[in-house]
Design an enzyme around this catalytic site. Structure first.
Site, PDB file in Angstrom:
ATOM      1  N   GLU A 115      -0.721   0.783 -16.845  1.00 45.22           N
ATOM      2  CA  GLU A 115      -0.524  -0.494 -17.525  1.00 45.22           C
ATOM      3  C   GLU A 115      -1.383  -0.522 -18.792  1.00 45.22           C
ATOM      4  O   GLU A 115      -2.302   0.248 -18.957  1.00 45.22           O
ATOM      5  CB  GLU A 115      -0.994  -1.643 -16.623  1.00 45.22           C
TER       6      GLU A 115
ATOM      7  N   ASP B 192      -7.114  -1.253  -8.116  1.00 46.91           N
ATOM      8  CA  ASP B 192      -5.850  -1.178  -7.368  1.00 46.91           C
ATOM      9  C   ASP B 192      -6.080  -0.392  -6.054  1.00 46.91           C
ATOM     10  O   ASP B 192      -5.642  -0.810  -4.982  1.00 46.91           O
ATOM     11  CB  ASP B 192      -4.789  -0.488  -8.250  1.00 46.91           C
TER      12      ASP B 192
ATOM     13  N   LYS C 263      -5.929  -1.576  -1.945  1.00 50.15           N
ATOM     14  CA  LYS C 263      -5.131  -0.859  -0.942  1.00 50.15           C
ATOM     15  C   LYS C 263      -5.995  -0.348   0.206  1.00 50.15           C
ATOM     16  O   LYS C 263      -5.635  -0.511   1.378  1.00 50.15           O
ATOM     17  CB  LYS C 263      -4.377   0.295  -1.616  1.00 50.15           C
TER      18      LYS C 263
ATOM     19  N   VAL D 156       0.847  -1.206   0.000  1.00 49.40           N
ATOM     20  CA  VAL D 156       0.000   0.000   0.000  1.00 49.40           C
ATOM     21  C   VAL D 156       0.877   1.250   0.000  1.00 49.40           C
ATOM     22  O   VAL D 156       1.733   1.415   0.876  1.00 49.40           O
ATOM     23  CB  VAL D 156      -0.930   0.030   1.241  1.00 49.40           C
TER      24      VAL D 156
HETATM   25  N1  HSE Z   1      -0.348   1.025 -10.410  1.00 45.62           N
HETATM   26  C1  HSE Z   1      -0.249   1.552  -9.090  1.00 45.62           C
HETATM   27  C2  HSE Z   1      -0.416   3.052  -9.128  1.00 45.62           C
HETATM   28  C3  HSE Z   1       1.047   1.240  -8.414  1.00 45.62           C
HETATM   29  O1  HSE Z   1      -0.587   3.632 -10.182  1.00 45.62           O
HETATM   30  O2  HSE Z   1      -0.391   3.653  -8.055  1.00 45.62           O
HETATM   31  C4  HSE Z   1       1.093  -0.134  -7.902  1.00 45.62           C
HETATM   32  O3  HSE Z   1       0.074  -0.358  -6.989  1.00 45.62           O
END
Ligand code: HSE
Length: 435
Positions: free
Chosen positions: A190, A201, A205, A132
């Protein structure tokens, strides 16, 4: 000095970052910890895969089982990601009694209780600081620094990609799709970018933070999650005119009253420009943590990237090494389920304020029709804004709405959407005043 041997699975961007940071500061860590940390094996996809920092060739293997099964390795660092083979790797290492350090938020979010149970059974530990907010020591802070607190509220900008996109949309008056394309070119988002921009994501977290803060595992299925795909340049601009910035917030908030619970959610939010989180821009992450004893605290830093993530991984390695130095006793349990019957409050029960943008016919009586629907739902309007300079048959009408339950708001907006004078699907963004 005692020696602790490390194995790592994953030798790409983050893995090579960990190796590089260890090469740079491993001696300093040894002096601080009184434990020598030594890499023994690193499992990689291929010896020659592109990586930002080199990894010593004699340490590399392409067989992860060599890492997990090496009896000389005490700590296994898992940097593979995803919820498939990574789960097998973590469970295999724990079954061998090895402590595992992982940066894998998706894995923890999906299988946390099973993994913690496996760790408890084997007497090993499972550390996850890097899962996190990358380099920000938020897990350790919640678990140790704030152990004397309850957490009325945690607000996090926990996805750097979304924050980068929203920051640029605001600064440049750009549209979402154009900035997303740039973010992908720069390697922030990505391809496909869904996990980031659809909020998953961030869901992983905030679920981990909520679980630590509230003492029961936050099932990710119960976390209301919205991403930023539908945020448009016009909403960013109207928000700015009204004194707000739009941020994707992970929220974990105690709800009291007749049905107590915890709000755990991810959605784009209007936050006042004067609030400190409004100035967190670009790929940076931040967590605003309100403890009942400590008060308001703020954490800021890089939430991703090889070096920031390496810093967090090595802090876990240090803790794991100190466990071993102290006879292998787990000093701090990875997660303590100390609350029975904890509940994530469904979004319909949550009370929020709202920004609403409607596209309406510019003729007499339109506002009255809309206001009547809000009035019959007992929802109060705090301000109405229709920019003067608009031309054409349909115009934007912005309403700021007082506190109202999400269920009532959802139903009222569905009725408003059906009015013949309302031309497009209403846009609704929640407003957070951090009270
Ligand atoms: N892809 C995530 C972000 C980082 O853009 O914060 C990895 O958790």
């Amino acid at each position: 000095m005692q020696q602790v041997n490390l194995g790592m699975i994953g030798g790409g961007t983050v893995g090579s970052g960990v190796f590089h940071a260890w090469e740079k500061n491993g001696g300093l860590m040894a002096a601080r910890l009184g434990v020598q940390l030594v890499f023994r094996k690193i499992a990689v996809k291929s010896f020659d895969e592109p990586r930002p920092y080199p990894i010593a060739r004699n340490l590399m293997t392409t067989d992860w089982q060599e890492v997990v099964n090496d009896p000389e390795i005490h700590i296994v660092i898992e940097l593979v990601g995803g919820t498939g083979i990574a789960k097998t790797m973590v469970l295999a290492a724990l079954a061998q009694g090895k402590t595992v350090v992982t940066a894998n938020k998706a894995l923890l979010s999906t299988h946390g209780p099973e993994l913690f149970a496996a760790a408890a059974k084997s007497g090993a530990n499972l550390y996850y600081e890097a899962s996190v907010c990358g380099g920000i020591p938020i897990i350790k802070s919640l678990r140790e620094g704030f152990v004397a607190n309850q957490f009325p509220a945690i607000y996090g900008i926990v996805n750097g990609t979304c924050n980068y996109i929203l920051s640029r949309m605001k600064a440049e008056g750009a549209e979402f799709a154009d900035v997303l394309a740039d973010a992908q070119k720069l390697g922030y988002a990505e391809t496909p970018p869904d996990l980031d921009i659809d909020g998953y994501d961030a869901q992983h977290k905030i679920g981990i933070l909520a679980s630590l803060a509230h003492g029961f595992w936050a099932d990710h299925h119960a976390i209301h999650t919205e991403g930023i795909r539908e945020i448009s340049k016009v909403d960013m601009q109207f928000a700015e005119k009204l004194g707000y910035t739009i941020k994707l917030l992970g929220i974990a908030k105690q709800i009291s009253g007749k049905k107590p619970g915890v709000q755990v959610s991810v959605y784009p939010t209007l936050i006042p420009n004067a609030h400190v989180l409004a100035s967190v821009n670009g790929v940076f992450n931040a967590c605003f943590v309100r403890g009942d004893i400590v008060g308001d605290t703020l954490f800021y830093g890089r939430g991703a990237g090889k070096d920031a993530t390496a810093s967090a991984v090595l802090s876990d390695v240090a803790d794991a090494a100190l466990d071993l130095k102290n006879g292998g006793k787990v000093r701090v349990a990875p997660f303590v389920a100390c609350v029975k019957g904890g509940r994530i409050a469904p979004m319909d029960e949550i009370v929020s304020r709202y920004y609403v943008r409607l596209c309406v016919l510019d003729k007499p009586g339109v506002i009255a029709k809309i206001a009547a629907i809000f009035a019959s739902a007992k929802i109060g309007i705090s301000s109405v804004f229709q920019p003067e300079s608009q031309t054409g048959a349909s115009v934007a009408l912005i309403l700021m709405i007082h506190d109202a339950p999400n269920a009532a708001m959802r139903k009222a907006l569905a009725k408003i959407a059906k009015l013949p004078v309302v031309k497009n699907k209403p846009v609704m963004i929640r407003v957070e005043n951090f009270e």
